[in-house]
Design a protein around this motif. Structure first.
Motif, PDB file in Angstrom:
ATOM      1  N   ALA A  79       0.826  -1.213   0.000  1.00 37.24           N
ATOM      2  CA  ALA A  79       0.000   0.000   0.000  1.00 37.24           C
ATOM      3  C   ALA A  79       0.857   1.259   0.000  1.00 37.24           C
ATOM      4  N   VAL A  80       1.960   1.250   0.745  1.00 40.68           N
ATOM      5  CA  VAL A  80       2.842   2.419   0.776  1.00 40.68           C
ATOM      6  C   VAL A  80       3.475   2.640  -0.600  1.00 40.68           C
ATOM      7  N   VAL A  81       3.807   1.568  -1.292  1.00 39.86           N
ATOM      8  CA  VAL A  81       4.424   1.697  -2.613  1.00 39.86           C
ATOM      9  C   VAL A  81       3.385   2.084  -3.657  1.00 39.86           C
ATOM     10  N   ARG A  82       2.256   1.387  -3.702  1.00 44.31           N
ATOM     11  CA  ARG A  82       1.253   1.619  -4.750  1.00 44.31           C
ATOM     12  C   ARG A  82       0.497   2.935  -4.580  1.00 44.31           C
ATOM     13  N   CYS A  83       0.266   3.350  -3.362  1.00 45.07           N
ATOM     14  CA  CYS A  83      -0.518   4.574  -3.109  1.00 45.07           C
ATOM     15  C   CYS A  83       0.375   5.721  -2.647  1.00 45.07           C
ATOM     16  N   ARG A  84       1.595   5.766  -3.136  1.00 46.04           N
ATOM     17  CA  ARG A  84       2.550   6.771  -2.684  1.00 46.04           C
ATOM     18  C   ARG A  84       2.222   8.176  -3.174  1.00 46.04           C
ATOM     19  N   ARG A  85       1.354   8.284  -4.193  1.00 46.28           N
ATOM     20  CA  ARG A  85       1.021   9.604  -4.738  1.00 46.28           C
ATOM     21  C   ARG A  85      -0.449   9.630  -5.160  1.00 46.28           C
ATOM     22  N   PHE A  86      -1.156  10.669  -4.744  1.00 49.24           N
ATOM     23  CA  PHE A  86      -2.532  10.883  -5.171  1.00 49.24           C
ATOM     24  C   PHE A  86      -2.476  11.799  -6.382  1.00 49.24           C
ATOM     25  N   GLU A  87      -3.016  11.328  -7.495  1.00 47.39           N
ATOM     26  CA  GLU A  87      -2.922  12.078  -8.736  1.00 47.39           C
ATOM     27  C   GLU A  87      -4.271  12.660  -9.136  1.00 47.39           C
ATOM     28  N   THR A  88      -4.224  13.905  -9.590  1.00 48.80           N
ATOM     29  CA  THR A  88      -5.399  14.586 -10.115  1.00 48.80           C
ATOM     30  C   THR A  88      -5.067  15.049 -11.528  1.00 48.80           C
ATOM     31  N   GLN A  89      -5.848  14.593 -12.503  1.00 46.98           N
ATOM     32  CA  GLN A  89      -5.670  15.002 -13.895  1.00 46.98           C
ATOM     33  C   GLN A  89      -6.974  15.618 -14.377  1.00 46.98           C
ATOM     34  N   ILE A  90      -6.880  16.830 -14.873  1.00 49.40           N
ATOM     35  CA  ILE A  90      -8.060  17.511 -15.382  1.00 49.40           C
ATOM     36  C   ILE A  90      -7.838  17.805 -16.852  1.00 49.40           C
ATOM     37  N   VAL A 135     -13.566  19.567  -2.562  1.00 50.41           N
ATOM     38  CA  VAL A 135     -14.765  18.733  -2.645  1.00 50.41           C
ATOM     39  C   VAL A 135     -15.461  19.054  -3.965  1.00 50.41           C
ATOM     40  N   LEU A 136     -15.549  18.055  -4.845  1.00 51.88           N
ATOM     41  CA  LEU A 136     -16.291  18.213  -6.091  1.00 51.88           C
ATOM     42  C   LEU A 136     -17.717  17.737  -5.866  1.00 51.88           C
ATOM     43  N   THR A 137     -18.676  18.594  -6.128  1.00 52.93           N
ATOM     44  CA  THR A 137     -20.084  18.215  -6.022  1.00 52.93           C
ATOM     45  C   THR A 137     -20.592  17.948  -7.425  1.00 52.93           C
ATOM     46  N   LEU A 138     -21.133  16.753  -7.636  1.00 55.12           N
ATOM     47  CA  LEU A 138     -21.636  16.377  -8.952  1.00 55.12           C
ATOM     48  C   LEU A 138     -23.121  16.694  -9.056  1.00 55.12           C
ATOM     49  N   SER A 139     -23.576  16.886 -10.268  1.00 52.93           N
ATOM     50  CA  SER A 139     -24.984  17.221 -10.491  1.00 52.93           C
ATOM     51  C   SER A 139     -25.896  16.002 -10.381  1.00 52.93           C
ATOM     52  N   GLY A 185      -2.774   5.126  -6.953  1.00 57.55           N
ATOM     53  CA  GLY A 185      -2.475   3.747  -7.335  1.00 57.55           C
ATOM     54  C   GLY A 185      -3.626   3.093  -8.063  1.00 57.55           C
ATOM     55  N   PRO A 186      -4.037   1.910  -7.622  1.00 59.87           N
ATOM     56  CA  PRO A 186      -5.136   1.209  -8.305  1.00 59.87           C
ATOM     57  C   PRO A 186      -6.519   1.767  -7.958  1.00 59.87           C
ATOM     58  N   LEU A 187      -6.592   2.698  -7.045  1.00 58.18           N
ATOM     59  CA  LEU A 187      -7.873   3.238  -6.589  1.00 58.18           C
ATOM     60  C   LEU A 187      -8.164   4.556  -7.307  1.00 58.18           C
ATOM     61  N   THR A 188      -8.357   4.485  -8.616  1.00 58.78           N
ATOM     62  CA  THR A 188      -8.615   5.700  -9.392  1.00 58.78           C
ATOM     63  C   THR A 188     -10.062   5.746  -9.850  1.00 58.78           C
ATOM     64  N   ARG A 189     -10.517   6.958 -10.137  1.00 65.43           N
ATOM     65  CA  ARG A 189     -11.897   7.164 -10.582  1.00 65.43           C
ATOM     66  C   ARG A 189     -11.898   8.250 -11.642  1.00 65.43           C
ATOM     67  N   ARG A 190     -12.668   8.028 -12.704  1.00 68.43           N
ATOM     68  CA  ARG A 190     -12.831   9.016 -13.773  1.00 68.43           C
ATOM     69  C   ARG A 190     -14.217   9.620 -13.704  1.00 68.43           C
ATOM     70  N   ILE A 191     -14.263  10.931 -13.829  1.00 64.14           N
ATOM     71  CA  ILE A 191     -15.517  11.667 -13.746  1.00 64.14           C
ATOM     72  C   ILE A 191     -15.635  12.527 -14.998  1.00 64.14           C
ATOM     73  N   LYS A 192     -16.788  12.541 -15.597  1.00 62.50           N
ATOM     74  CA  LYS A 192     -17.037  13.422 -16.736  1.00 62.50           C
ATOM     75  C   LYS A 192     -17.054  14.861 -16.212  1.00 62.50           C
ATOM     76  N   ILE A 236     -12.095  14.176 -15.642  1.00 66.35           N
ATOM     77  CA  ILE A 236     -11.303  14.405 -14.437  1.00 66.35           C
ATOM     78  C   ILE A 236     -10.969  13.027 -13.891  1.00 66.35           C
ATOM     79  N   THR A 237      -9.687  12.749 -13.734  1.00 66.50           N
ATOM     80  CA  THR A 237      -9.242  11.466 -13.197  1.00 66.50           C
ATOM     81  C   THR A 237      -8.573  11.734 -11.858  1.00 66.50           C
ATOM     82  N   ILE A 238      -9.061  11.072 -10.804  1.00 72.62           N
ATOM     83  CA  ILE A 238      -8.497  11.252  -9.473  1.00 72.62           C
ATOM     84  C   ILE A 238      -8.246   9.887  -8.857  1.00 72.62           C
TER      85      ILE A 238
END
Length: 151
Positions: free
Chosen positions: A73-84, A126-130, A94-101, A89-91
């Motif tokens: 877990a320390v190796v795989r989740c060493r960085r939280f990434e946000t791509q817009i 905090v992103l609030t979705l519609s 490690g393997p726990l990523t989520r894509r949001i339109k 939007i991908t947040i």
């Protein structure tokens, strides 16, 4: 695997991000994770060897497994990434990523980090979705740049 820009621009699933933020785990959290993982793994293996054939051997196996999971877990989740990007939007870490339109984001709010996000940064957005007022929360070390990228 190379990314071809023309193909990426034409594909709806792949896009070049307009904003990227990689928030690493705080140094203290990484250090504690490595030490605790190594102690649990080595201690569990030692306990399994010394207590072979007794019920305590199972406790050693559990400790060794927990230590190995913590190290992974320390190796795989060493960085939280946000791509817009323009559409997505991908947040995640490690393997726990989520894509949001991006069109689904109704609003965003900056606040002090809570929960597990404190392991990465002092602030969170905090992103609030519609859709049914669903929220996604992401840690950030540069809240102003993130707010600009969100629009």
């Amino acid at each position: 695997m190379p990314i071809y820009l023309r193909r990426a621009m034409a594909d709806d699933d792949v896009e070049v991000p307009d904003h990227f933020e990689g928030v690493p785990l705080k140094g203290f959290v990484r250090l504690v994770g490595w030490i605790a993982g190594l102690v649990l793994a080595i201690g569990g293996i030692t306990l399994m060897v010394l207590a072979a054939g007794t019920p305590i051997e199972a406790l050693g196996a559990v400790c060794a497994a927990a230590g190995c999971i913590l190290l992974a877990a320390v190796v795989r989740c060493r960085r939280f990434e946000t791509q817009i990007g323009r559409r997505w939007i991908t947040i995640g870490a490690g393997p726990l990523t989520r894509r949001i339109k991006k069109d689904l984001v109704a609003g965003h709010e900056l606040r002090a980090a809570t929960g597990w996000r404190r392991l990465y940064a002092d602030d969170e957005v905090v992103l609030t979705l519609s859709i049914e007022d669903h929220q996604h929360i992401m840690p950030t070390r540069d809240p102003e740049e993130l707010r600009k990228a969100l629009g």
